[in-house]
Design a protein around this motif. Structure first.
Motif, PDB file in Angstrom:
ATOM      1  N   TRP A 215      24.699  44.217  40.374  1.00 50.79           N
ATOM      2  CA  TRP A 215      25.122  43.259  39.347  1.00 50.79           C
ATOM      3  C   TRP A 215      26.576  43.534  39.001  1.00 50.79           C
ATOM      4  O   TRP A 215      26.877  44.321  38.090  1.00 50.79           O
ATOM      5  CB  TRP A 215      24.225  43.463  38.122  1.00 50.79           C
TER       6      TRP A 215
ATOM      7  N   ILE B 104      31.021  42.848  20.590  1.00 49.24           N
ATOM      8  CA  ILE B 104      30.004  43.562  21.350  1.00 49.24           C
ATOM      9  C   ILE B 104      30.394  45.049  21.437  1.00 49.24           C
ATOM     10  O   ILE B 104      31.551  45.385  21.718  1.00 49.24           O
ATOM     11  CB  ILE B 104      29.793  42.909  22.739  1.00 49.24           C
TER      12      ILE B 104
ATOM     13  N   ASP C 294      30.308  43.000  37.526  1.00 51.13           N
ATOM     14  CA  ASP C 294      30.811  42.371  36.310  1.00 51.13           C
ATOM     15  C   ASP C 294      32.262  42.773  36.106  1.00 51.13           C
ATOM     16  O   ASP C 294      32.544  43.974  36.068  1.00 51.13           O
ATOM     17  CB  ASP C 294      29.974  42.840  35.115  1.00 51.13           C
ATOM     18  N   TRP C 295      33.173  41.894  35.877  1.00 56.09           N
ATOM     19  CA  TRP C 295      33.306  40.466  36.045  1.00 56.09           C
ATOM     20  C   TRP C 295      34.684  40.165  36.574  1.00 56.09           C
ATOM     21  O   TRP C 295      35.511  41.075  36.698  1.00 56.09           O
ATOM     22  CB  TRP C 295      33.075  39.714  34.713  1.00 56.09           C
TER      23      TRP C 295
ATOM     24  N   TRP D 200      25.402  44.154  23.503  1.00 53.91           N
ATOM     25  CA  TRP D 200      24.704  44.736  24.670  1.00 53.91           C
ATOM     26  C   TRP D 200      24.544  46.236  24.461  1.00 53.91           C
ATOM     27  O   TRP D 200      23.456  46.775  24.569  1.00 53.91           O
ATOM     28  CB  TRP D 200      25.501  44.446  25.955  1.00 53.91           C
TER      29      TRP D 200
ATOM     30  N   GLU E 160      25.331  33.608  31.001  1.00 55.35           N
ATOM     31  CA  GLU E 160      25.269  34.714  30.046  1.00 55.35           C
ATOM     32  C   GLU E 160      25.049  34.178  28.631  1.00 55.35           C
ATOM     33  O   GLU E 160      25.749  33.284  28.187  1.00 55.35           O
ATOM     34  CB  GLU E 160      26.587  35.510  30.125  1.00 55.35           C
TER      35      GLU E 160
ATOM     36  N   GLU F  89      29.796  47.597  23.397  1.00 53.38           N
ATOM     37  CA  GLU F  89      30.263  48.274  24.621  1.00 53.38           C
ATOM     38  C   GLU F  89      31.744  47.988  24.876  1.00 53.38           C
ATOM     39  O   GLU F  89      32.349  48.593  25.753  1.00 53.38           O
ATOM     40  CB  GLU F  89      29.392  47.888  25.830  1.00 53.38           C
ATOM     41  N   TRP F  90      32.325  47.097  24.067  1.00 53.91           N
ATOM     42  CA  TRP F  90      33.758  46.789  24.155  1.00 53.91           C
ATOM     43  C   TRP F  90      34.559  47.560  23.107  1.00 53.91           C
ATOM     44  O   TRP F  90      35.735  47.276  22.897  1.00 53.91           O
ATOM     45  CB  TRP F  90      33.991  45.274  23.980  1.00 53.91           C
TER      46      TRP F  90
ATOM     47  N   PRO G 126      41.421  41.734  29.178  1.00 55.26           N
ATOM     48  CA  PRO G 126      41.834  42.489  27.991  1.00 55.26           C
ATOM     49  C   PRO G 126      41.902  43.977  28.350  1.00 55.26           C
ATOM     50  O   PRO G 126      41.151  44.442  29.208  1.00 55.26           O
ATOM     51  CB  PRO G 126      40.687  42.254  26.999  1.00 55.26           C
TER      52      PRO G 126
ATOM     53  N   HIS H 161      30.311  50.907  32.952  1.00 55.65           N
ATOM     54  CA  HIS H 161      30.789  49.714  32.246  1.00 55.65           C
ATOM     55  C   HIS H 161      32.318  49.719  32.231  1.00 55.65           C
ATOM     56  O   HIS H 161      32.938  50.541  32.900  1.00 55.65           O
ATOM     57  CB  HIS H 161      30.163  49.609  30.845  1.00 55.65           C
TER      58      HIS H 161
ATOM     59  N   TYR I 138      24.103  47.632  37.444  1.00 54.92           N
ATOM     60  CA  TYR I 138      25.257  46.939  36.890  1.00 54.92           C
ATOM     61  C   TYR I 138      26.474  47.780  37.231  1.00 54.92           C
ATOM     62  O   TYR I 138      26.462  49.006  37.046  1.00 54.92           O
ATOM     63  CB  TYR I 138      25.095  46.796  35.370  1.00 54.92           C
TER      64      TYR I 138
ATOM     65  N   HIS J  89      22.093  48.513  28.682  1.00 58.79           N
ATOM     66  CA  HIS J  89      23.494  48.882  28.522  1.00 58.79           C
ATOM     67  C   HIS J  89      23.556  50.234  27.832  1.00 58.79           C
ATOM     68  O   HIS J  89      23.167  50.367  26.670  1.00 58.79           O
ATOM     69  CB  HIS J  89      24.251  47.837  27.696  1.00 58.79           C
TER      70      HIS J  89
ATOM     71  N   PHE K  27      17.397  44.467  31.103  1.00 59.43           N
ATOM     72  CA  PHE K  27      18.790  44.885  31.239  1.00 59.43           C
ATOM     73  C   PHE K  27      18.967  46.098  30.328  1.00 59.43           C
ATOM     74  O   PHE K  27      18.396  46.124  29.233  1.00 59.43           O
ATOM     75  CB  PHE K  27      19.681  43.743  30.734  1.00 59.43           C
TER      76      PHE K  27
ATOM     77  N   ARG L  52      29.625  37.752  40.647  1.00 59.73           N
ATOM     78  CA  ARG L  52      30.721  38.002  39.705  1.00 59.73           C
ATOM     79  C   ARG L  52      31.924  38.742  40.286  1.00 59.73           C
ATOM     80  O   ARG L  52      32.807  39.149  39.543  1.00 59.73           O
ATOM     81  CB  ARG L  52      30.191  38.729  38.459  1.00 59.73           C
TER      82      ARG L  52
END
Ligand code: H79
Length: 489
Positions: free
Chosen positions: A248, A88, A250-251, A331, A308, A90-91, A202, A139, A181, A63, A61, A282
């Motif tokens: 893939w 995380i 998400d989400w 990630w 996950e 990437e958030w 969020p 993302h 992804y 990211h 994977f 997903r």
């Protein structure tokens, strides 16, 4: 009509009847084996499509996006570990509550991929023993790595390069399968809802505004317009870059999922361009993204399910699944996080997934210039060295047909069991609690001579005397030829 003629007609009519009933029976048989009521796919067609993925067992994977440049910090504050919480990386846009324009203005200039970065990813995946790579084409931040015609928040507009194409090309050159992804939530879009209470998602602005302000903002936002845009982006990805093997998604939240995404239409569009593609589930809500979700599996909602950050306690026959995990606690790249899993854990997790009939997708978070941190490279290469020697006991194997064993894990192939010895037994004597083993032959997988191991049938089952010379620090594998591979104890 004379007798010859009437006999002839009778034969003719009977033949017609036989042909008709034969084809009718075929049709009924085909109908009976349909596994997907939406696509009409039969179980044989599904098995053929899923074959490479089921045999692959190990994937990498990746990211990588604008968040890689933030590296877990915003305005000098470490958001990866703050107030006792691990976040995380990437958030970061959400964690630090950054509005989309400020986020883009700050990070776009920092994304400077070095030439050949994608080639290095592909080589590392190959060295690790991965058969496929899933990378973030987009993302939650909304930044597209491909050349998107429907936004200027994409790699071509920002870097002058189609980074998606560079990655896909590099993966193909290494003979790897390509997984994309694709985030269906988008914090950059002016139409994506901001009010978490209503959307279940969020949103970075939630850190800046009250619920009333968010509700007022959302009155001018149109989810359907966003979904049109998202479908267009997905179309670009699946129609402009040749064969794509995995999608893939998400989400999905409880509030926005399935029909809100026009998921059936979206998946049908993807399949039109990529008939052989394999998609996760997903686009539909699962009670807990991190949960097993094995019991709610439904092939019309996706081809496989995605525990996950953990491995399911057991496998589940008939359900395709893939456990994805971080190598540290994020990630996307964070300059603060050094909590790396050991190579031993990587080997054991790969084996554990295979022993339960699933895949293992292990993550790497490259830095803004595309470099994969050394700590990741070292561990992936060590896993790869093990896979190179012992891959026969992982690739194209199926789940342990027996009950669990205390000393390790078991994988299977027709007529063979692979005994994964995590804990080397006292006096080299391994006990396999199996009855009615029939004719057996055992050898250490690492022994190129296949010299037979002593096997005794005892009241406890089989006692196999291992050769210490072939001990491996992570997992020593014994091959056991037996006709009892499908027998329950
Ligand atoms: O891409 C990686 C993650 O960014 C993404 N999926 C993997 C593969 C992802 N992680 N968690 N989720 C999706 C689901 C969201 C969970 C949440 Fe939360 C729990 C959202 C709000 C509470 C985690 C904790 C994120 C913010 C706080």
């Amino acid at each position: 009509m004379n007798t010859t003629n009437s006999l002839r007609s009778l034969v003719f009519a009977t033949a017609l009847l036989l042909i008709w009933s034969g084809s009718r029976l075929d049709t009924i048989a085909a109908e009976n084996t349909k596994v997907n009521s939406l696509t009409g796919e039969t179980s044989a067609q599904r098995d053929a499509r899923m074959k490479w993925w089921r045999e692959a067992r190990l994937g990498m994977f990746v990211h990588w996006g604008l968040y890689s440049a933030a590296a877990g910090s915003w305005d000098g504050t470490n958001y990866s570990f703050i107030n006792g919480t691990t976040n995380i990386a990437e958030w970061i846009q959400n964690t630090a509550g950054v509005p989309a324009d400020e986020y883009a203005a700050r990070l776009c200039p920092l994304l400077k991929p070095k030439p050949g970065f994608a080639k290095a990813w592909a080589r590392l995946a190959k060295d690790m023993g991965a058969k496929y790579v899933v990378f973030t084409s987009k993302h939650h931040e909304g930044f597209a790595l491909w050349d998107s015609k429907v936004t200027d928040f994409d790699a071509m507009d920002v870097t002058g390069r189609d980074l998606f194409k560079e990655i896909v090309t590099a993966l193909h050159e290494e003979g790897l399968r390509v997984g994309i992804y694709f985030s269906v939530l988008d914090w950059h879009s002016p139409d994506f809802p901001t009010d978490t209470k209503k959307s279940g998602y969020p949103h970075p602005l939630g850190k800046r505004m009250s619920e009333q302000e968010l509700a007022a903002l959302d009155a001018g936002r149109d989810l359907n317009r966003y979904v049109d845009f998202m479908h267009k982006q997905a179309r670009e990805v699946v129609s402009n870059y040749g064969p794509i093997d995995v999608l893939w998604w998400d989400w999905s939240s409880k509030e926005i999922q399935g029909d809100s995404w026009r998921a059936a239409e979206l998946m049908a569009m993807v399949r039109k361009y990529q008939p052989q593609i394999i998609m996760n589930n997903r686009l539909y809500y699962a009670p807990n993204v991190s949960g097993d979700n094995l019991d709610i599996f439904d092939v019309t909602k996706g081809d496989f399910t995605t525990p996950e950050q953990h491995l399911p306690a057991t496998g589940l026959p008939g359900v395709d699944w893939e456990s994805c995990m971080t190598l540290n606690d994020t990630w996307g790249f964070s300059s603060h996080d050094f909590n790396w899993k050991s190579t031993e854990t990587l080997v054991h997790n790969t084996v554990d997934a295979a022993s339960k009939g699933g895949n293992y997708l292990i993550n790497a978070g490259p830095m803004a210039d595309g470099t994969i941190p050394e700590a990741i490279q070292v561990r992936f290469r060590e896993l790869g060295a093990w896979m190179k020697k012992y891959g026969e006991s992982i690739y194209a194997t199926t789940a342990n047909p027996l009950t669990e064993v205390s000393w390790g894990k078991i994988t299977a192939k027709p007529g063979k069991l692979y005994l994964h010895v995590f804990d080397w037994p006292i006096e080299n004597r391994l006990v396999l609690p199996i009855k009615h083993a029939g004719e057996v032959k055992a050898w250490m997988l690492a022994d190129e001579e296949h010299e037979p191991l002593a096997v005794q049938k005892t009241a406890d089952g089989l006692t196999i005397t291992l050769k210490p010379g072939f001990q491996n620090p992570y997992d020593s594998v014994v091959v056991l030829e037996t006709d009892a591979t499908s027998a329950k104890q």
